[in-house]
Motif scaffolding. Sequence first.
Motif, mmCIF file in Angstrom:
data_model
loop_
_atom_site.group_PDB
_atom_site.id
_atom_site.type_symbol
_atom_site.label_atom_id
_atom_site.label_comp_id
_atom_site.label_asym_id
_atom_site.label_seq_id
_atom_site.Cartn_x
_atom_site.Cartn_y
_atom_site.Cartn_z
ATOM 1 N N MET A 154 55.420 60.418 38.118
ATOM 2 C CA MET A 154 55.224 60.091 36.852
ATOM 3 C C MET A 154 55.901 61.356 36.055
ATOM 4 O O MET A 154 56.542 60.909 35.113
ATOM 5 N N ILE A 155 56.154 62.229 36.598
ATOM 6 C CA ILE A 155 56.887 63.391 36.043
ATOM 7 C C ILE A 155 58.531 63.030 35.899
ATOM 8 O O ILE A 155 58.990 63.215 35.051
ATOM 9 N N LEU A 156 58.821 62.553 37.069
ATOM 10 C CA LEU A 156 60.220 62.099 37.150
ATOM 11 C C LEU A 156 60.373 61.072 36.193
ATOM 12 O O LEU A 156 61.686 61.123 35.596
ATOM 13 N N ARG A 157 59.640 59.979 36.023
ATOM 14 C CA ARG A 157 59.712 59.194 35.314
ATOM 15 C C ARG A 157 59.805 59.330 33.487
ATOM 16 O O ARG A 157 60.465 58.908 32.816
ATOM 17 N N LYS A 158 59.002 60.285 33.231
ATOM 18 C CA LYS A 158 58.650 60.760 31.736
ATOM 19 C C LYS A 158 59.491 61.774 31.437
ATOM 20 O O LYS A 158 59.671 61.854 30.198
ATOM 21 N N GLU A 159 59.856 62.770 32.128
ATOM 22 C CA GLU A 159 60.394 64.028 31.637
ATOM 23 C C GLU A 159 61.883 64.130 32.407
ATOM 24 O O GLU A 159 61.834 64.185 33.729
ATOM 25 N N LYS A 160 62.913 64.328 31.883
ATOM 26 C CA LYS A 160 64.345 64.081 32.266
ATOM 27 C C LYS A 160 64.763 65.574 32.149
ATOM 28 O O LYS A 160 65.916 65.837 33.241
ATOM 29 N N SER A 161 64.141 66.507 31.844
ATOM 30 C CA SER A 161 64.815 68.115 31.773
ATOM 31 C C SER A 161 64.098 68.549 32.959
ATOM 32 O O SER A 161 62.964 68.426 33.386
ATOM 33 N N ILE A 162 64.936 69.490 33.726
ATOM 34 C CA ILE A 162 64.630 70.543 34.833
ATOM 35 C C ILE A 162 63.426 71.177 34.477
ATOM 36 O O ILE A 162 62.604 71.461 35.142
ATOM 37 N N ASP A 163 63.633 71.978 33.124
ATOM 38 C CA ASP A 163 62.665 72.843 32.660
ATOM 39 C C ASP A 163 61.383 72.152 32.376
ATOM 40 O O ASP A 163 60.299 72.675 32.878
ATOM 41 N N GLY A 164 61.363 70.780 31.778
ATOM 42 C CA GLY A 164 60.198 70.025 31.836
ATOM 43 C C GLY A 164 59.390 69.912 32.984
ATOM 44 O O GLY A 164 58.109 69.827 32.909
ATOM 45 N N ARG A 165 60.241 69.148 33.839
ATOM 46 C CA ARG A 165 59.472 68.902 35.054
ATOM 47 C C ARG A 165 58.910 69.950 35.789
ATOM 48 O O ARG A 165 57.938 70.115 36.345
ATOM 49 N N ALA A 166 59.571 71.243 35.687
ATOM 50 C CA ALA A 166 59.182 72.457 36.413
ATOM 51 C C ALA A 166 57.813 73.028 35.694
ATOM 52 O O ALA A 166 56.794 73.223 36.270
ATOM 53 N N PHE A 167 57.900 72.662 34.437
ATOM 54 C CA PHE A 167 56.517 72.863 33.403
ATOM 55 C C PHE A 167 55.371 72.181 33.940
ATOM 56 O O PHE A 167 54.234 72.837 34.149
ATOM 57 N N TYR A 168 55.611 71.041 34.054
ATOM 58 C CA TYR A 168 54.497 69.975 34.659
ATOM 59 C C TYR A 168 54.036 70.229 36.065
ATOM 60 O O TYR A 168 53.007 70.111 36.122
ATOM 61 N N ILE A 169 54.987 70.528 36.726
ATOM 62 C CA ILE A 169 54.373 70.769 38.054
ATOM 63 C C ILE A 169 53.669 71.968 38.303
ATOM 64 O O ILE A 169 52.734 71.960 38.800
ATOM 65 N N HIS A 170 54.002 73.145 37.545
ATOM 66 C CA HIS A 170 53.154 74.324 37.438
ATOM 67 C C HIS A 170 51.950 74.287 36.872
ATOM 68 O O HIS A 170 50.918 74.708 37.405
ATOM 69 N N LEU A 171 51.809 73.346 35.694
ATOM 70 C CA LEU A 171 50.595 73.095 35.411
ATOM 71 C C LEU A 171 49.707 72.141 36.163
ATOM 72 O O LEU A 171 48.425 72.387 36.327
ATOM 73 N N CYS A 172 50.252 71.227 36.768
ATOM 74 C CA CYS A 172 49.648 70.387 37.752
ATOM 75 C C CYS A 172 48.846 71.025 38.732
ATOM 76 O O CYS A 172 47.788 70.891 39.326
#
Length: 399
Positions: A154-172
């Motif tokens: 879901m993160i890979l599909r919706k968020e394209k920036s590395i910083d953004g992906r790291a942000f969502y992974i951290h919060l998950c």
Amino acid sequence: MANELDKFDMAYASIVQAIKEAIQRSQARTLRLMNGEVLSLYYGIGRYISDNSRSHFWGTGALAQISSQLQKEMPGLKGYSETSLKDMRTFYEEWCPFINRRPLADDLNKGAQTPATTDITIDESLMLREIRQPMADELNWAEFVQVPFTHHVMILRKEKSIDGRAFYIHLCAQHCWNKYVLRDHLRDNLFRNQGNLPNNFMGTISDQKLAIQTMKAFKEEYLLDFINAEDLYADVEDRNEAVLNKQIVNNIRDFILRFGQDFMFIREQYRVIVGDEEKFIDLLFFNRQLNALVAVELKDTRFQPSHLGQLSFYLSALDRNVRKPHENPPIGLVLCREYDRMVVEVAISDYTKPMGVATFQLGKNAPENLTKVLPPAEELSKCLNLSDESKEASKYDKK
């Protein structure tokens, strides 16, 4: 005798508690290891698929055939549809530039006449290089493997920036979000909206760490898609904040999911008494991380500087009459339809109370000039759902 039994029970209680905590720690470790093993497998399969399918070695339709054959040879196997295999390939291709890995056993190549080289597992020393999120630590192996594969996709599909992906992974990983909560935050674009709202937090909160936490606690825009604009305003002229307030309260669980992880709802129309007058705050929350009351004023209009004066008054009343000695000063948020950022920044700069201004969007926000020419919702729905039943069609035509 009774005292001895009490001591005996207390001893057992401490023993049970110790065993319980050990079991819980073991269960948590087991889940992390299982999830890490699944991610490891999917990463290896993803690399194998990528090395072969991207070079056109397998040909068109290969993944569909592979998926079908897997189902035949392993009845009941789940998670290996054609779409899932493509997701594994994406998982590998998106993360392989950032993962330190070493070649392990080429299990998938045994007996296969392909030129591909595959890593079946991810090295347990995996670290992500220079992937950082705003005001957060580097994303590490423990967080990465704690997040389920579905969440990663879901993160890979919706968020394209590395910083953004790291942000969502951290919060998950930090908040154990399920996929529905993650979906809502991705849809709300939390990464880009969080902390960007115009505010005066840095100038009004002396503790700079707390000021930064306060900025991170709010978003620039909130998507209240659980409220249908068509239902909210049957009459376009009836643009009353009380109606919006009631809709939010009726859907308070959904609102809190949009609002944030640590917010606790206290009351709607919270009464504060100053002198001989009583005033009512639209929505009052408490934020556990900030240890502060949060007053929300709903304005179903464009932002006006006078909104801040009203909110500042409420914060002073809360500070004087409601706030507990151990709590931080209350924080205010104006939630309005739209604003001019420069107007907000100029208006908010002279206030000494911590406040911010954010916007909201409702579900099905159709332009008013369009809604005026559309037929009533019931007729439109009937029109769109007509089947072969000629009676229904003729009835609609007669209308």
